[in-house]
Design an enzyme around this catalytic site. Structure first.
Site, PDB file in Angstrom:
ATOM      1  N   GLU A 162      -1.116   1.821  -5.144  1.00  0.00           N
ATOM      2  CA  GLU A 162      -0.912   3.261  -4.900  1.00  0.00           C
ATOM      3  C   GLU A 162      -2.012   4.064  -5.586  1.00  0.00           C
ATOM      4  OE1 GLU A 162      -0.631   3.933  -8.285  1.00  0.00           O
ATOM      5  OE2 GLU A 162       0.761   5.564  -7.787  1.00  0.00           O
ATOM      6  N   TRP A 163      -3.137   3.366  -5.881  1.00  0.00           N
ATOM      7  CA  TRP A 163      -4.403   3.999  -6.293  1.00  0.00           C
ATOM      8  C   TRP A 163      -4.329   4.730  -7.631  1.00  0.00           C
ATOM      9  CZ3 TRP A 163      -2.658   6.551  -1.374  1.00  0.00           C
ATOM     10  CH2 TRP A 163      -2.710   5.643  -0.305  1.00  0.00           C
ATOM     11  N   GLY A 164      -3.290   4.445  -8.428  1.00  0.00           N
ATOM     12  CA  GLY A 164      -3.160   5.121  -9.717  1.00  0.00           C
ATOM     13  C   GLY A 164      -2.593   6.526  -9.602  1.00  0.00           C
ATOM     14  N   ASP A 165      -2.194   6.932  -8.395  1.00  0.00           N
ATOM     15  CA  ASP A 165      -1.738   8.311  -8.178  1.00  0.00           C
ATOM     16  C   ASP A 165      -0.517   8.679  -9.018  1.00  0.00           C
ATOM     17  OD1 ASP A 165      -3.726   8.522  -6.361  1.00  0.00           O
ATOM     18  OD2 ASP A 165      -2.447   8.993  -4.630  1.00  0.00           O
ATOM     19  N   ASN A 166       0.375   7.714  -9.216  1.00  0.00           N
ATOM     20  CA  ASN A 166       1.630   7.991  -9.927  1.00  0.00           C
ATOM     21  C   ASN A 166       1.700   7.269 -11.270  1.00  0.00           C
ATOM     22  OD1 ASN A 166       3.184   9.455  -7.618  1.00  0.00           O
ATOM     23  ND2 ASN A 166       2.347   7.610  -6.678  1.00  0.00           N
ATOM     24  N   ASP A 187       0.826  -1.213   0.000  1.00  0.00           N
ATOM     25  CA  ASP A 187       0.000   0.000   0.000  1.00  0.00           C
ATOM     26  C   ASP A 187       0.863   1.267   0.000  1.00  0.00           C
ATOM     27  OD1 ASP A 187      -2.401   1.367   0.018  1.00  0.00           O
ATOM     28  OD2 ASP A 187      -3.234   0.264   1.726  1.00  0.00           O
ATOM     29  N   ASP A 219     -10.206   3.526  -3.459  1.00  0.00           N
ATOM     30  CA  ASP A 219     -10.936   2.341  -2.992  1.00  0.00           C
ATOM     31  C   ASP A 219     -12.354   2.256  -3.552  1.00  0.00           C
ATOM     32  OD1 ASP A 219      -8.655   1.974  -1.559  1.00  0.00           O
ATOM     33  OD2 ASP A 219      -9.603   2.048   0.419  1.00  0.00           O
TER      34      ASP A 219
HETATM   35  C1  GLA Z   1      -6.027   1.442   1.516  1.00  0.00           C
HETATM   36  C2  GLA Z   1      -6.186   0.413   0.394  1.00  0.00           C
HETATM   37  C3  GLA Z   1      -7.326  -0.529   0.754  1.00  0.00           C
HETATM   38  C4  GLA Z   1      -7.026  -1.214   2.096  1.00  0.00           C
HETATM   39  C5  GLA Z   1      -6.800  -0.167   3.172  1.00  0.00           C
HETATM   40  C6  GLA Z   1      -6.302  -0.806   4.476  1.00  0.00           C
HETATM   41  O1  GLA Z   1      -7.132   2.279   1.579  1.00  0.00           O
HETATM   42  O2  GLA Z   1      -6.447   1.044  -0.823  1.00  0.00           O
HETATM   43  O3  GLA Z   1      -7.499  -1.496  -0.255  1.00  0.00           O
HETATM   44  O4  GLA Z   1      -5.899  -2.042   1.963  1.00  0.00           O
HETATM   45  O5  GLA Z   1      -5.838   0.789   2.765  1.00  0.00           O
HETATM   46  O6  GLA Z   1      -6.054   0.138   5.468  1.00  0.00           O
END
Ligand code: GLA
Length: 409
Positions: A189-193, A156, A211
Site C-alpha cells: 500500500e506504498w507506505g500511505d497508511n 495491492d 513504485d
Molecule cells: C502498483 C504496484 C506495483 C505493481 C502495479 C501493477 O503500482 O505498486 O508494484 O504491482 O501496481 O499494476
C-alpha cells in the site's frame, strides 16, 4: 443465587477464553516464511502486463540455470494482469489466452524446479491495471490460491477508497490462514497508511514507498502519481529501520538491476537494498540478462549481508552530503560498511576508522576501533585490509564501496 452467579461468571470466562483462543487461532500470519528478507523475481518491472505462462516457465528455468537459485532466490512472482473475469460462482480465473494450462500446472512446474510461485491481487474491487481485485472474495481467492499451490501473495491497494487498510490486510491474512496453506503476505500500500505501525503481525513485508523507476535520482511523473529513482527511495526510508526484523521487513520495492541503469548504479542499488534488509526481488528479464547483470544479482557476499540472521536494517552513520556511510551489524560480531557516493563524479575518500565511534542505539551494537581491530574485505573488488590504517577508497560516481568487517582476536 450464589451458585448461579458463579456459574454465570464461569461461563462468561469460558466464552471470553474461547473468543481469545479462536481470535488467536485466526490471527496468525504464516510463520517462519520470512526469517530473512524474501528473495525472488517479479514480472512487473520488466514485463508490465505483457505476461504469459511461457515467460513464467522460462524465468523459472533461467533462475536455476543462471545460479540465482543457488545464490538464494526462491520466489517466481506473477504480478498484475494474469486474470480473467470471475466465473459464475465468483471464482477468480487466469486468462485463458495467456495462461491456458492454468495456475496449478504452472505451480507444479515451478515447484519441480525447487522454487515457489507467487501471485498478485488487490484489496479493492479492481487491481491497479483494472483486473478483478479480491474485495468481497478474500476467503474464496485465498482458497483458490491454496488449491493452485501458491506460496506468496502480493496484495495491492488500488481502488480502495473508504476501505480500512488494517481491516483489509487482516482479512487477507485471515483468509490465507483459513485456506490451510502457508503463504507469504506482501503488503503493497506504498507506505500511505504507515504499515510499519500496524502490520508486524499481519504481513511479512510492507512496501514503504510508491513504485520504483530505473534511474539513479529522478521522479517519474505518471500524472496523479510518481515513480521514484534509487536515491529517492533510499531517502524515504528515514526513521523506518527500527520497524524491520525477522518476519517483517520494510520493502523498498522490486529491483531494477539490469533494467537500464549503469553497472555502478546497479551495484549501488543492489548493495543499498541488501544493506537495508529489503526483499531482493529481481525485476529484469532473467532469460536474456547480461553476464554483468547476472554477476551483480548473484554476488553472494552482498546477499549474505541481506540474509544475515540478526536481521538488522543498516543505519546511516556518516552523512557528508554526497558521501554517506551506512553500517549494518551482522551475526558473529561482523559488520557491513557501505560507502555511497551520490555524486555525478568519482570521489577519493580517506576514512580514519579510529576517528569515529560506531554506535547503534536501536540494535545496541557498537564499535570502538581504538579497542578492536577489524579485518575488512571489499565485496565488489578483490582487496582487503584492516582498520589499523585509514581506508583509502575511490568510490565511483553513483556508486558504492562495500566492505565486510570481521574482528581480529
Ligand atoms: C502498483 C504496484 C506495483 C505493481 C502495479 C501493477 O503500482 O505498486 O508494484 O504491482 O501496481 O499494476
Amino acid at each position: 443465587m450464589r451458585a448461579t452467579t458463579h456459574k454465570t461468571l464461569l461461563s462468561s470466562v469460558l466464552i471470553a477464553l474461547a473468543a481469545l483462543f479462536s481470535h488467536a487461532a485466526s490471527a496468525v500470519k504464516s510463520p517462519g516464511l520470512a526469517d530473512t528478507p524474501p528473495m525472488g523475481w517479479n514480472s512487473w518491472n520488466h514485463f508490465d502486463c505483457e505476461i504469459n505462462e511461457q515467460i513464467i516457465r522460462d524465468t523459472a528455468d533461467a533462475m536455476v540455470e543462471s545460479g540465482m537459485k543457488d545464490a538464494g532466490y526462491e520466489y517466481i512472482n506473477i504480478d498484475d494482469c494474469w486474470h480473467e473475469e470471475r466465473d459464475a460462482q465468483g471464482n477468480i480465473q487466469p486468462s485463458k489466452e495467456h495462461f491456458p494450462s492454468g495456475m496449478k500446472v504452472l505451480a507444479d512446474y515451478v515447484h519441480k524446479k525447487g522454487l515457489k510461485l507467487g501471485i498478485y491481487s488487490d484489496a479493492g474491487a479492481t487491481t491497479c491495471a483494472g483486473r478483478p481485485g479480491s474485495r468481497g472474495h478474500e476467503y474464496q481467492d485465498a482458497l483458490t490460491y491454496a488449491h493452485w499451490g501458491i506460496d506468496y501473495v502480493k496484495y495491492d491497494w488500488c481502488d480502495t477508497e473508504n476501505i480500512n487498510p488494517i481491516g483489509a490486510y487482516t482479512t487477507m491474512r485471515d483468509a490465507i490462514h483459513a485456506s490451510g496453506r502457508p503463504m507469504l503476505l506482501s503488503i503493497c500500500e506504498w507506505g500511505d497508511n504507515k504499515p510499519w505501525d500496524w502490520a508486524t503481525d499481519i504481513g511479512h513485508t510492507w512496501r514503504t514507498t510508491g513504485d520504483i523507476y530505473p534511474c539513479w535520482d529522478c521522479e517519474f511523473s505518471h500524472g496523479s502519481w510518481s515513480s521514484w529513482g534509487v536515491l529517492r527511495i533510499l531517502d524515504k526510508q528515514e526513521g523506518l529501520r527500527k520497524y524491520a526484523g525477522p518476519g517483517h521487513w520494510n520493502d523498498m520495492d522490486m529491483l531494477e538491476v539490469g533494467n537500464g541503469m549503469t553497472a555502478d548504479e546497479d551495484r549501488a542499488h543492489f548493495s543499498i537494498w541488501a544493506m537495508l534488509a529489503s526483499p531482493l526481488i529481481a525485476g529484469n528479464d532473467l532469460r536474456t540478462m547480461s553476464e554483468q547483470t547476472r554477476q551483480i544479482l548473484t554476488n553472494r557476499d552482498i546477499i549474505a549481508l541481506n540474509q544475515d540472521a540478526l536481521g538488522i536494517q543498516a543505519m546511516k552513520y556518516i552523512d557528508e552530503g554526497d558521501l554517506e556511510i551506512w553500517v549494518k551489524p551482522l551475526a558473529g560480531g561482523d559488520w557491513g560498511f557501505m560507502f555511497l557516493n551520490r555524486a555525478d563524479i568519482a570521489q577519493k575518500y580517506r576514512h580514519d576508522w579510529r576517528a569515529h565511534l560506531v554506535k547503534d542505539d536501536i540494535s545496541n551494537h557498537q564499535i570502538d576501533f581504538a579497542q578492536t581491530t577489524f579485518h575488512w574485505r571489499d565485496l565488489w573488488q578483490d582487496r582487503e585490509g584492516d582498520t589499523r590504517k585509514p581506508l583509502a577508497a575511490e568510490i565511483p560516481a553513483h556508486g558504492v564501496v562495500v566492505l565486510r568487517l570481521t574482528p581480529v582476536d
